[in-house]
Structures are given as structure tokens and as C-alpha cells.
Design an enzyme around this catalytic site. Sequence first.
Site: not given
Ligand code: ADP
Length: 192
Positions: A14, A89, A128
Site C-alpha cells: 500500500k 481498518r 523490510r
Molecule cells: P502495516 O499495514 O504494514 O501493518 P501500517 O503502517 O499501516 O502498517 O500500520 C502499523 C500499525 O499501526 C498497525 O499494526 C496498527 O497497530 C496501527 N494502525 C495503523 N492504522 C490503523 C488503524 N486505521 N486503526 C488501528 N490501528 C492502526
Amino acid sequence: MFHIILFGPPGSGKGTQSEKLIAEYGLIHLSTGNLLRSEIANKTALGLEAKSVMDKGQLVPDEVVIGMISSQLDAHADAKGFLFDGFPRTVAQAEALDKLLKLKNSGIGVFLALDVSEEELVKRLLGRGLTSGRSDDTDEAVIRARITEYNAKTTAVADYYKQFDKVVNVPGEGSIDDIYASLKTQIDARMH
Ligand code: ADP
């Protein structure tokens, strides 16, 4: 305004595809992961609370991420559109986003879901972790926990958008440029 949700499990690409899409379409990139990491880097109260949850591979509470998105929407009131990456999410986040956009007489244009197998995800995330400095990428148990959390709470978000006929699945394995071309084809078909 045309808003895109780029959806998919952790490690599905993404972030990589978002960078290309915002450059092409002039959208504002809203990545809740990046927003949370910047709170952590700035050592804010929100960042401190979020870090302990993120390091376990769990989701940050809905009200926290919804609040962050709401202030970003207000901060960019004149945007051509938003690219949502890593948000929504949960179904509660999706419902909240719909309400926020409706207040602006707007809505989601397309929901693009990247499909990648679990073994490929784990391989990419461990790779990564060698260079990203992200503590949630170095431990295979945390990576598996994030995928479990995704399957338990996040896949339902795609079902939520299916009722509005917004969901398009795109293969997320292959070259970055080929995946990007597939995304672009889907966006262009819906934008005009
Ligand atoms: P990835 O998609 O690689 O897991 P992200 O950078 O999108 O990485 O997210 C890292 C962490 O941040 C997630 O594992 C979660 O703990 C938190 N997070 C990110 N976006 C959300 C969201 N929309 N709702 C709840 N937690 C989130």
C-alpha cells in the site's frame, strides 16, 4: 473530489503504490500508520499510547485513528481528493469515515484491494524489517499477530464497501509497475 481507499494486509504494498498514485492524481496521502509513527517520533501522549499497542501487532483504538483522520480532513479542506492507506481498518472506522465525508458532500470513489498470499507478506515484512527501522517488522510473531488482526477485524471492511459496489480486487504480486498499471486502469475507469 475523488477519494480512494487502498486496502490490503500488512506488507501488501500500500505504501509503495500510494506514493505513485498521489504523484499521478494530486491526492493527499492519509496513512494512519505514518501519522501514528510521527506521533511516536514526536513523543506525544497519543504516540506513547499507540506505540505499546502497535508493538504487539494490535490495532490502535478506533476513536484515536478516527480523530486523527477527522483533523486531517479539516486541515486539507481544499484537497482534490484523499488517498486513504491503512484506514479504515475496522467497520466502525469505515462508518465514521462515511459520515465525515458525507458532511463534506463527498464519498469514496473506489476501494482497491491488493491481494497477496500470507507467505509472501511475511517474507516482504521480514525483508523490510532489515532496513526500515520499524520495530513491528523485525519479529515474526508480531508480523503474524498483525496478519491475524487483519483477518479478524479488517477483512470485514471490504464486505462493508461491497454493499456500495465500490470494491475492486487487484493482484498484489508481480512487478511494482504492473501492479501500479492495474490500479491506474481501475481508477481511470471510475474517475470520469
Ligand atoms: P502495516 O499495514 O504494514 O501493518 P501500517 O503502517 O499501516 O502498517 O500500520 C502499523 C500499525 O499501526 C498497525 O499494526 C496498527 O497497530 C496501527 N494502525 C495503523 N492504522 C490503523 C488503524 N486505521 N486503526 C488501528 N490501528 C492502526
